[in-house]
Write a protein that holds these residues in place. Structure first.
Motif, short mmCIF file in Angstrom:
data_model
loop_
_atom_site.label_atom_id
_atom_site.label_comp_id
_atom_site.label_asym_id
_atom_site.label_seq_id
_atom_site.Cartn_x
_atom_site.Cartn_y
_atom_site.Cartn_z
N ALA A 21 2.80 14.66 8.53
CA ALA A 21 2.84 15.26 9.87
C ALA A 21 1.43 15.36 10.46
O ALA A 21 1.20 15.05 11.64
N VAL A 22 0.48 15.78 9.63
CA VAL A 22 -0.90 15.90 10.11
C VAL A 22 -1.45 14.53 10.51
O VAL A 22 -2.05 14.35 11.57
N VAL A 23 -1.22 13.53 9.64
CA VAL A 23 -1.78 12.20 9.90
C VAL A 23 -1.12 11.55 11.11
O VAL A 23 -1.79 10.92 11.94
N GLU A 24 0.19 11.72 11.22
CA GLU A 24 0.87 11.13 12.38
C GLU A 24 0.36 11.75 13.68
O GLU A 24 0.11 11.05 14.66
N LEU A 75 -3.24 10.39 14.34
CA LEU A 75 -3.33 9.01 14.83
C LEU A 75 -2.79 8.89 16.25
O LEU A 75 -3.32 8.13 17.07
N GLU A 76 -1.74 9.67 16.51
CA GLU A 76 -1.18 9.68 17.86
C GLU A 76 -2.29 10.06 18.85
O GLU A 76 -2.51 9.41 19.87
N ARG A 77 -2.97 11.14 18.51
CA ARG A 77 -4.04 11.66 19.36
C ARG A 77 -5.20 10.68 19.46
O ARG A 77 -5.74 10.41 20.53
N MET A 78 -5.58 10.11 18.31
CA MET A 78 -6.73 9.21 18.28
C MET A 78 -6.49 7.96 19.12
O MET A 78 -7.34 7.56 19.91
N ILE A 137 1.44 5.73 20.57
CA ILE A 137 2.14 5.20 19.40
C ILE A 137 3.32 6.08 19.08
O ILE A 137 3.38 7.24 19.46
N GLU A 138 4.28 5.47 18.38
CA GLU A 138 5.53 6.19 18.11
C GLU A 138 5.48 6.87 16.75
O GLU A 138 5.10 6.26 15.76
N THR A 139 5.82 8.15 16.74
CA THR A 139 5.89 8.87 15.48
C THR A 139 7.28 9.50 15.35
O THR A 139 7.93 9.70 16.37
N PRO A 140 7.74 9.85 14.18
CA PRO A 140 7.11 9.58 12.89
C PRO A 140 7.13 8.10 12.52
O PRO A 140 7.94 7.34 13.07
N PHE A 141 6.27 7.71 11.60
CA PHE A 141 6.23 6.31 11.15
C PHE A 141 7.37 6.07 10.16
O PHE A 141 7.71 6.96 9.37
N PRO A 142 7.95 4.86 10.21
CA PRO A 142 9.01 4.56 9.23
C PRO A 142 8.47 4.61 7.80
O PRO A 142 7.30 4.36 7.57
N ARG A 143 9.35 4.95 6.87
CA ARG A 143 8.96 5.03 5.46
C ARG A 143 9.71 3.98 4.66
O ARG A 143 10.90 3.81 4.84
N GLU A 167 -3.97 -2.08 4.67
CA GLU A 167 -3.94 -0.75 4.08
C GLU A 167 -4.97 0.11 4.78
O GLU A 167 -6.15 -0.18 4.79
N ILE A 168 -4.48 1.19 5.40
CA ILE A 168 -5.35 2.04 6.21
C ILE A 168 -5.60 3.37 5.53
O ILE A 168 -6.62 4.01 5.75
N GLY A 169 -4.66 3.80 4.71
CA GLY A 169 -4.84 5.09 4.08
C GLY A 169 -4.08 5.18 2.78
O GLY A 169 -3.12 4.43 2.56
N SER A 170 -4.53 6.07 1.94
CA SER A 170 -3.92 6.22 0.64
C SER A 170 -4.11 7.65 0.20
O SER A 170 -5.20 8.20 0.33
N GLY A 171 -3.04 8.26 -0.29
CA GLY A 171 -3.18 9.65 -0.70
C GLY A 171 -2.07 10.04 -1.65
O GLY A 171 -1.27 9.22 -2.06
N SER A 172 -2.07 11.32 -2.00
CA SER A 172 -1.06 11.78 -2.94
C SER A 172 -1.00 13.30 -2.98
O SER A 172 -1.92 13.98 -2.51
N VAL A 173 0.10 13.77 -3.54
CA VAL A 173 0.13 15.16 -4.00
C VAL A 173 -0.64 15.15 -5.30
O VAL A 173 -0.50 14.23 -6.11
N ARG A 174 -1.51 16.16 -5.50
CA ARG A 174 -2.38 16.13 -6.68
C ARG A 174 -1.79 16.97 -7.80
O ARG A 174 -0.99 17.88 -7.56
N ILE A 175 -2.28 16.69 -8.97
CA ILE A 175 -1.93 17.53 -10.11
C ILE A 175 -2.76 18.81 -9.99
O ILE A 175 -3.97 18.75 -9.79
#
Length: 596
Positions: free
Chosen positions: A258-261, A264-267, A276-282, A490-498
RNA sequence: GGGCUCGUGGUGUAGCCUGGCCUAACACGCCGGCCUGUCGAGCCGGAGAUCGCGGGUUCAAAUCCCGUCGAGCCCGCCA
C-alpha cells in the motif's frame, strides 16, 4: 580577449522565460553562446541556459560597441547580455522555440568566459560515441535532454521525500563505512589506517541497519541512499546506485504494498504527470515462471509460453522424449506472422537461445493446410492437432519449441519471447505495466557449492504456513518476499523480515553457516534481535531505474550525472587510479600485481 | 572468465568483404574574407587524419592474419 570577470548586472530572466508580455522591458541574461549567425552588419546569437534558448541581435544601429564585440563570440562562450526585449519583425518569428516571438536588442555585451570548441555540438539527438560523451560529461549535461533527465530525478526524489514524510516515515542516514558481510554481492572494501589489516566495506544496502532502526523503535524509516556492489556492469547496473529504502514495524506484506503503490502513484504524477493504476496486479513466482519464463515478466505483450510436455511425450522425436525422461519439459510459443522467417533467420534465433544454454530450437511453420517442419515426420497427426489446439496459432505463425530442464527452458524461451516481442513491434512503449511477484521460494540450491542459498537474503521470513518444511524439504518453503516489476524490469525487492532470534539462527544453519561464522558475521545482529525486535517488513526500490523509466531512457547512464563505463571506469576523472607509495604505506597495503 | 558489435581529421560516416586507381572521400564543425533578418544562415577561400596501438603476410596494407587497448550489448556474476 577582454573578459569581464564579474558581471556588472544581476540576471533578470532565464533564457527560456521572456515572452510577448515582457516586450519593452530591459532584460539581463546570462548564458552560453549556442550558435552565432554573423551577417556582418547584423549578428544573431542564440543564447542558451538550462531553461532554453533566446535570440539576441547585435547591430551598428543598436550599439556599435556591443556589435563589434559580438564578432568575437564563439560556441559556448559565456556571456552576459543587457538589452531591450522586443517583438520580432513580422515574418521572422521562429515557431520552433518557445521564445520565438521575441528577441533581445543587444545593447551591452560582457564576455564572462571563452571556451574551446566543444568536441560535439550541444544538442539532443547527437550521434557521438559514448566514450566522448562520458569524457566530457559536463558538456553532455548541457544538452536539454540530459538536463531534463536530471530534473526528473530531482523532482522524483522530492516527491518521495514529501510523500514519505506525509505517511509518517523518517529519513535516517546509515553508515557508508560499514562491515563486510559476504553472502551476496562482492563488497567494495576500504582499508582502515587506524587498524592495520582490517577493512570497512561499503554497503550493498543498509539492510541490517534499517532492521536495527526498527528494533530501535523508529517504526517507519526511509532513505534515498547510495548502495555499492562490486559486480560487472550492465545497461541497467552500475557499481554505485541509489535506492529508495523503506522499512516499517508491525507491518505485513500488504502494508508495504500500500505504501509503495501510493508512493509510485504520487511520484509518477508529480514527476512526469502520468496517472498510474493501483493496486498493482499480483502474480505468484510459479505463475510468472510458467507463463513468461521470467521472474520479472514484461506483460505489455502476450506470446506466453505453453507447456506441451504431455502432448509430445509419446512422439518419435527423441530430442523431446529423452529430455522428458530426464525430468525436463517441452515448452513452446507462438510467434505471430513468423512463418515467413528464412532458414538463416531461424538459425540466428537458434544461436540466440544457445546463449541461454538451450541445445536447440525446434520450429513448425503454420500454413493454411497444416504445419511445415523438418520434425513433422516424428509426430502423429493427432499430436500435431493437439499442439495446434493448445497453442492456437493462426496460419502464417511460427511455433518454436525448446526442450530442456525447466530453468533452461524458462531462460531461453523467456528471452526468445522478449526478443521476438521487441523485433515484431508487439510492445507498446507508452504502456507502464506495474506488477508484484510474490511467493518466491525461500532457498535455491547452489550446485557448485552444494548448499542452499537465500533466494532473496537470509533475513527474509519464511511463509509461516511452510515452517514445518524447513527441515524436511527446504526447497519447497515459500518466502514472504516480493518483487516489484515494471515493464519487465526488476524495480524493487523486499520481504517480511525474521524478527525471532531462533528462527534467524535456524535459517543461517540451513545456509550451512557454522556457529562460528554466524557469530563472526552476524553476531551483532542476532544480539540486537534479542532485545524486543518488533515484527517488521520493508522493501528497496531502484531509484535510478525508476527515473530511467520516467525519463524514457535506455540506459542507467542517461539518468546518472557521472556514471561508470562498462568496465567500471569514470572517464571524467579517470578513476580508479594508482595511489602513491606513501598512501599505501600508511594503510599497510602491498600491491601484488601479476607480471604481464 | 566467455561471446558478439564497433574503433578512419574535432564530430559523424564512406572506403575494408574483392590489397594497388587512397596523394584517404563526404557532411557538420573549425580558421579567414564578404554579407542588415538569420535561426542547420548564405557565398568565397583555407587548415586539419602517421586510418586505436603493436606485430606479421605481401613488391604493395585503412583494407588480409595474430595480439593488444578502448567503447557498447550480452552470458557468467549481481544474497
Amino acid at each position: 580577449m577582454e573578459l569581464t570577470l564579474l558581471p556588472k548586472r544581476k540576471r533578470t530572466h532565464y533564457c527560456g522565460e521572456p515572452g510577448l508580455e515582457d516586450v519593452g522591458k530591459e532584460v539581463v541574461l546570462m548564458g552560453w553562446v549556442h550558435r552565432r549567425r554573423d551577417h556582418g552588419g547584423l549578428i544573431f546569437i542564440d543564447l542558451r541556459d538550462r531553461t532554453g534558448i533566446i535570440q539576441v541581435v547585435f547591430s551598428e544601429d543598436i550599439d556599435p560597441e556591443a556589435h563589434k564585440l559580438a564578432h568575437r563570440l564563439r560556441s559556448e562562450y559565456v556571456v552576459c547580455v543587457v538589452g531591450k526585449l522586443r517583438r520580432r519583425p513580422e515574418g521572422t518569428e521562429n515557431p520552433n522555440i518557445p521564445t520565438g516571438e521575441v528577441e533581445v536588442e543587444g545593447h551591452e555585451l560582457y564576455i564572462l568566459n571563452t571556451s574551446q570548441t566543444p568536441p560535439f555540438p550541444i544538442e539532443d539527438e547527437v550521434n557521438v560515441a559514448e566514450e566522448v560523451k562520458l569524457k566530457y560529461r559536463y558538456l553532455d549535461i548541457r544538452r536539454p535532454r540530459m538536463f531534463r533527465n536530471l530534473l526528473i530525478r530531482h523532482k522524483a526524489a522530492l516527491s518521495v521525500r514529501k510523500y514519505m514524510d506525509e505517511q509518517g516515515f523518517l529519513e535516517i542516514e546509515t553508515p557508508v563505512l560499514t562491515k563486510s558481510t559476504p553472502e551476496g554481492a562482492r563488497d567494495f572494501l576500504i582499508p582502515s589506517r587506524l587498524h592495520p589489516g582490517k577493512f570497512y566495506a561499503m554497503p550493498q544496502s543498509p539492510q541490517l541497519f534499517k532492521q536495527m532502526l526498527m528494533i530501535a523503535g523508529i517504526d517507519k524509516y526511509f532513505q534515498i541512499v547510495k548502495c555499492y556492489r562490486d559486480e560487472d556492469l550492465r545497461a541497467d547496473r552500475q557499481p554505485e546506485f541509489t535506492q529508495i529504502d523503506i522499512e516499517m514495524s508491525f507491518a505485513d506484506r500488504d502494508d508495504v504494498f500500500a505504501v509503495v503503490e501510493g508512493l509510485l502513484e504520487r511520484m509518477f504524477k508529480e514527476t512526469i504527470g502520468v496517472e498510474i493504476e493501483t493496486p498493482f496486479p499480483r502474480y505468484t513466482y510459479q505463475e510468472v515462471m510458467d507463463r513468461f519464463g521470467s521472474d520479472k515478466p514484461d506483460t505489455r505483450f502476450g506470446m506466453e509460453l505453453c507447456d506441451v510436455s504431455d502432448i509430445v511425450a509419446d512422439s518419435e522425436f527423441r530430442v523431446f522424449t529423452e529430455v522428458l525422461k530426464k525430468g525436463g519439459q517441452v515448452k513452446g510459443l507462438v510467434a505471430p506472422g513468423c512463418a515467413k522467417l528464412s532458414r538463416s533467420q531461424i538459425e540466428e534465433l537458434t544461436e540466440f537461445v544457445k546463449i541461454f544454454k538451450a541445445k536447440g530450437l525446434a520450429w513448425m511453420r503454420v500454413t493454411p493446410d497444416g504445419v511445415d517442419s523438418p520434425i513433422k515426420k516424428f509426430f502423429p497427426e493427432g499430436t500435431i492437432n493437439a499442439l495446434l489446439e493448445r497453442m492456437k496459432p493462426n496460419p502464417g505463425d511460427m511455433l518454436f519449441f525448446i526442450a530442456d530442464q525447466p530453468k533452461i527452458v524458462a531462460d531461453a524461451l523467456g528471452n526468445l519471447r522478449l526478443r521476438l516481442g521487441r523485433e515484431l513491434g508487439l510492445i507498446d512503449e507508452n504502456r507502464l505495466d506495474f506488477l508484484w511477484v510474490v511467493d518466491f521460494p525461500l532457498f535455491q540450491w547452489n550446485e557448485e557449492e552444494n548448499r542452499w542459498e537465500s533466494e532473496h537474503h537470509p533475513f527474509t521470513a519464511p511463509n509461516y504456513e511452510d515452517l514445518h518444511l524447513l527441515d524436511e524439504d527446504p526447497g519447497k518453503v515459500r518466502s514472504q518476499s516480493y518483487d516489484l516489476v515494471i515493464n519487465g524490469m526488476e524495480i524493487g525487492s523486499g520481504s517480511v523480515r525474521i524478527h525471532d532470534t531462533e528462527l534467524q539462527r535456524k535459517i543461517f544453519r540451513i545456509l550451512n553457516l557454522s556457529e562460528e561464522e554466524i557469530q563472526l558475521r552476524f553476531g551483532f545482529f542476532l544480539e540486537a534481535l534479542k532485545y524486543g525486535a518488533p515484527p517488521h517488513a520493508g522493501i528497496a526500490l531502484g531509484f535510478d531505474r525508476l527515473v530511467m523509466i520516467m525519463a524514457g531512457g535506455q540506459s542507467l547512464r542517461d539518468v546518472i550525472p557521472f556514471p561508470k563505463t562498462q568496465r567500471g571506469i569514470c572517464l571524467v576523472t579517470g578513476a580508479p587510479s594508482e595511489v602513491t607509495e606513501e598512501q599505501l604505506k600508511e594503510l599497510h597495503i602491498k600491491v601484488d600485481l601479476e607480471e604481464k
